[in-house]
Design an enzyme around this catalytic site. Structure first.
Site, PDB file in Angstrom:
ATOM      1  N   ASP A 168     -17.656 -18.849 -10.881  1.00  0.00           N
ATOM      2  CA  ASP A 168     -16.794 -19.720 -10.128  1.00  0.00           C
ATOM      3  C   ASP A 168     -16.071 -20.561 -10.950  1.00  0.00           C
ATOM      4  O   ASP A 168     -15.071 -20.963 -10.954  1.00  0.00           O
ATOM      5  CB  ASP A 168     -17.296 -20.167  -8.826  1.00  0.00           C
ATOM      6  CG  ASP A 168     -16.337 -20.730  -7.743  1.00  0.00           C
ATOM      7  OD1 ASP A 168     -15.046 -20.465  -8.144  1.00  0.00           O
ATOM      8  OD2 ASP A 168     -16.683 -21.406  -7.018  1.00  0.00           O
ATOM      9  N   SER A 216       0.755  -1.279   0.023  1.00  0.00           N
ATOM     10  CA  SER A 216       0.060  -0.098   0.135  1.00  0.00           C
ATOM     11  C   SER A 216       0.912   1.189  -0.183  1.00  0.00           C
ATOM     12  O   SER A 216       1.635   1.419  -0.915  1.00  0.00           O
ATOM     13  CB  SER A 216      -0.896  -0.193   1.254  1.00  0.00           C
ATOM     14  OG  SER A 216      -2.128   0.946   0.998  1.00  0.00           O
ATOM     15  N   ASP A 235     -13.057 -21.318 -14.290  1.00  0.00           N
ATOM     16  CA  ASP A 235     -11.686 -21.671 -14.486  1.00  0.00           C
ATOM     17  C   ASP A 235     -11.583 -23.307 -14.249  1.00  0.00           C
ATOM     18  O   ASP A 235     -10.362 -23.693 -14.159  1.00  0.00           O
ATOM     19  CB  ASP A 235     -10.935 -20.963 -13.677  1.00  0.00           C
ATOM     20  CG  ASP A 235     -11.329 -21.057 -12.011  1.00  0.00           C
ATOM     21  OD1 ASP A 235     -12.213 -21.847 -12.008  1.00  0.00           O
ATOM     22  OD2 ASP A 235     -11.063 -20.171 -11.134  1.00  0.00           O
ATOM     23  N   ASP A 243     -14.062 -22.993  -6.199  1.00  0.00           N
ATOM     24  CA  ASP A 243     -13.402 -22.569  -5.033  1.00  0.00           C
ATOM     25  C   ASP A 243     -13.630 -21.205  -4.344  1.00  0.00           C
ATOM     26  O   ASP A 243     -12.911 -20.750  -3.543  1.00  0.00           O
ATOM     27  CB  ASP A 243     -11.843 -22.654  -5.173  1.00  0.00           C
ATOM     28  CG  ASP A 243     -11.284 -21.775  -6.336  1.00  0.00           C
ATOM     29  OD1 ASP A 243     -12.263 -21.122  -7.048  1.00  0.00           O
ATOM     30  OD2 ASP A 243     -10.171 -21.994  -6.928  1.00  0.00           O
ATOM     31  N   HIS A 274      -6.980  -5.984  -0.049  1.00  0.00           N
ATOM     32  CA  HIS A 274      -5.794  -5.076  -0.137  1.00  0.00           C
ATOM     33  C   HIS A 274      -4.686  -5.711   1.083  1.00  0.00           C
ATOM     34  O   HIS A 274      -4.961  -5.837   2.127  1.00  0.00           O
ATOM     35  CB  HIS A 274      -6.263  -4.070   0.646  1.00  0.00           C
ATOM     36  CG  HIS A 274      -5.229  -2.972   0.445  1.00  0.00           C
ATOM     37  ND1 HIS A 274      -4.743  -2.295  -0.791  1.00  0.00           N
ATOM     38  CD2 HIS A 274      -4.817  -1.973   1.720  1.00  0.00           C
ATOM     39  CE1 HIS A 274      -3.781  -1.477  -0.231  1.00  0.00           C
ATOM     40  NE2 HIS A 274      -3.784  -0.944   1.073  1.00  0.00           N
ATOM     41  N   ASP A 280      -8.742  -6.451  -4.433  1.00  0.00           N
ATOM     42  CA  ASP A 280      -8.451  -5.186  -3.405  1.00  0.00           C
ATOM     43  C   ASP A 280      -9.692  -4.068  -3.405  1.00  0.00           C
ATOM     44  O   ASP A 280     -10.113  -3.738  -4.356  1.00  0.00           O
ATOM     45  CB  ASP A 280      -7.340  -4.608  -4.067  1.00  0.00           C
ATOM     46  CG  ASP A 280      -6.433  -3.505  -3.047  1.00  0.00           C
ATOM     47  OD1 ASP A 280      -7.171  -2.721  -2.349  1.00  0.00           O
ATOM     48  OD2 ASP A 280      -5.462  -3.575  -2.945  1.00  0.00           O
TER      49      ASP A 280
END
Length: 507
Positions: free
Chosen positions: A262, A194, A265, A269, A438, A399
């Site tokens: 979800d 950050s 891919d 998960d 974040h 984030d």
């Protein structure tokens, strides 16, 4: 016979000198002697030998970071140094008795104003001489009023926060290390997230000789653009709805989006590998309980700030990110203080009076006033590369405070200036972490071995390919994934344990 006796005595003398050099009394003396060091603009306030535990002064800022620093235990023996640099920069330097000949500097967060003692402890346990600064003021990391005193903006305080404190800290820390150990660190590393990530990139841009390696996470770069943008969700909801959207609704929408995408891919998960590619229809949002006006507002929040005529200003957070910080019942304090003290220099300014026009002015004023000072967006890293520096950047896709697309934007500018992918790969790699919030947290694997990979790259000339990311809960690894260097994506091969990194490939 006399010759061998003299040799034996000489060896005994050398052994005695070595023992004396590492004896407890000698270590204490060397540590205490650091208070006698002379600097042009600084002074060692205190030096003391610490063993096993340390109790720092508890500060609200550290509590906000989630650091439990009432007492830090399990520490190795180290010499603790308090250093003050004029006018008000406080530095903490920890020098372990068992030193690995490296320096690791630790970055701050938010508006800083604190020493990250918990992270210093991690570094010193690993054998690093380590250092951190409060950047020239002490206070709550969410409060930006330190730059405004006696009804005036304090240019020195801004400069200290933007770049001067970290560079001065670095120079002084190396001098203290040389005095204490009798040698400079063999390698110097930066580790920050950050604001700490921004500080590290500022070093590469402004003082490229300070560090051999920079480990940068979720950097608060393009400060002049992303910081006012953190107020955008509140402006949108105020203008479109007259009030915030209920957080329960927003949470429901977020979870529905994750559930919908979800398995795209190949793995169920709760993690979306590339939220930027999602297509979300109005009909889907209505099914989650949003009305037409709420849908308009939410799309504007995701899109990010624009001018009154709809032209792009900056990026928004992703649809898979938590909304509680920027779109909660009250605005995030950091951009509110930025508006009051840094831009308007008026503590009575009310953000609710901005509207879309006022926000556009706020944004433009920020860019005009602070891009040259703290934008930290200079993509010309040629001097850092020329000096042999290496850098790893990673950013979590979820984030909720700093838009990950801003980091990608900066990276793409570096590619353009530094000669393309191959030339950039020689010194800088970017990784995107699916499902990570974040700096840490979120559903994704947020324990990443990037710092160790950076050290290996710098010292053994072995550039990383993938990084290993883990989710650790109650001491157990519950999730493990490889991270591929951007723009590649991590793709599951379709069979085998999804917690085994070898069952994935980069595409």
């Amino acid at each position: 016979m006399m010759k061998y006796s003299l040799l034996f005595i000489s060896l005994l003398s050398q052994i005695s000198n070595i023992a004396l050099a590492v004896s407890p009394d000698s270590i204490v003396e060397r540590c205490n002697a650091l208070t006698e060091m002379k600097f042009d603009n600084a002074k060692v306030i205190k030096s003391e030998l610490i063993e096993e535990r340390f109790t720092p002064l508890t500060k609200l800022a550290d509590t906000l970071r989630g650091a439990e620093n009432n007492v830090i235990t399990g520490l190795p023996q180290f010499c603790r140094v308090e250093l003050a640099i004029q006018p008000e920069i406080n530095i903490e330097i920890w020098l372990p008795t068992q030193w690995n000949h490296r320096l690791q500097a630790i970055g701050g967060g938010g508006y800083a104003g604190f020493i990250p003692f918990d992270e210093l402890a991690v570094a010193v346990k690993d054998g690093y001489a380590t250092v951190a600064t409060d950047t020239g003021h002490q206070g709550n990391l969410l409060e930006g009023n330190f730059v405004f005193k006696n009804n005036q903006l304090q240019a020195d305080a801004i400069a200290d926060f933007a770049y001067r404190s970290v560079h001065e800290m670095t120079i002084k820390a190396k001098q203290v290390i040389e005095n204490y150990y009798g040698q400079m660190p063999s390698f110097s590393y930066w580790n920050g997230c950050s604001t700490g990530g921004r500080q590290g990139l500022m070093e590469a841009q402004k003082f490229p000789a300070d560090y051999n390696g920079l480990y940068i996470t979720a950097p608060a770069i393009q400060w002049d653009k992303f910081l006012p943008s953190e107020l955008w969700p509140q402006i949108v909801m105020q203008e479109e709805l007259g009030q915030p959207i209920d957080l329960a609704k927003l949470d429901k929408v977020r979870q529905a989006i994750i559930n919908l995408a979800d398995e795209q891919d190949g793995i169920k998960d709760g993690i979306i590998d590339d939220p930027a590619s999602l297509e979300i229809t109005d009909e889907f949002l209505k099914q989650q309980g949003l009305n037409n006006n709420e849908i308009v507002a939410l799309r504007k929040i995701w899109q990010g700030p624009t001018t009154q005529t709809g032209q792009f200003l900056w990026y928004g957070i992703e649809p898979t990110a938590q909304m509680d910080a920027l779109a909660g019942s009250t605005p995030f304090p950091i951009p509110v203080d930025y508006l009051k003290y840094w831009i308007n220099q008026n503590p009575t300014v009310d953000w609710k009076q901005l509207g879309y026009k006022g926000f556009e002015n706020y944004f433009n004023d920020s860019v005009h006033l602070y891009r040259p000072i703290i934008g930290t967006d200079n993509a010309d890293l040629s001097q850092f590369k020329h000096l042999g520096g290496k850098m790893i950047i990673w950013h979590g896709w979820d984030d909720k405070l700093i838009p990950p697309k801003g980091t990608i934007h900066y990276y793409n500018r570096v590619l353009k200036i530094m000669g393309g992918q191959n030339d950039t790969d020689e010194f800088l790699k970017l990784y995107m972490a699916p499902g990570v919030d974040h700096c840490k947290g979120g559903e994704g694997a947020d324990k990443i071995n990037g710092f160790q990979s950076l050290v290996n790259w710098v010292e053994n000339k072995q550039p990383p390919t993938t990084l290993t990311a883990q989710k650790i809960e109650k001491g157990q690894i519950t999730l493990q994934r490889p991270l591929c260097p951007y723009p590649q994506k991590t793709v599951y091969k379709g069979k085998g344990d999804t917690n085994n990194p070898t069952n994935f490939e980069c595409q």
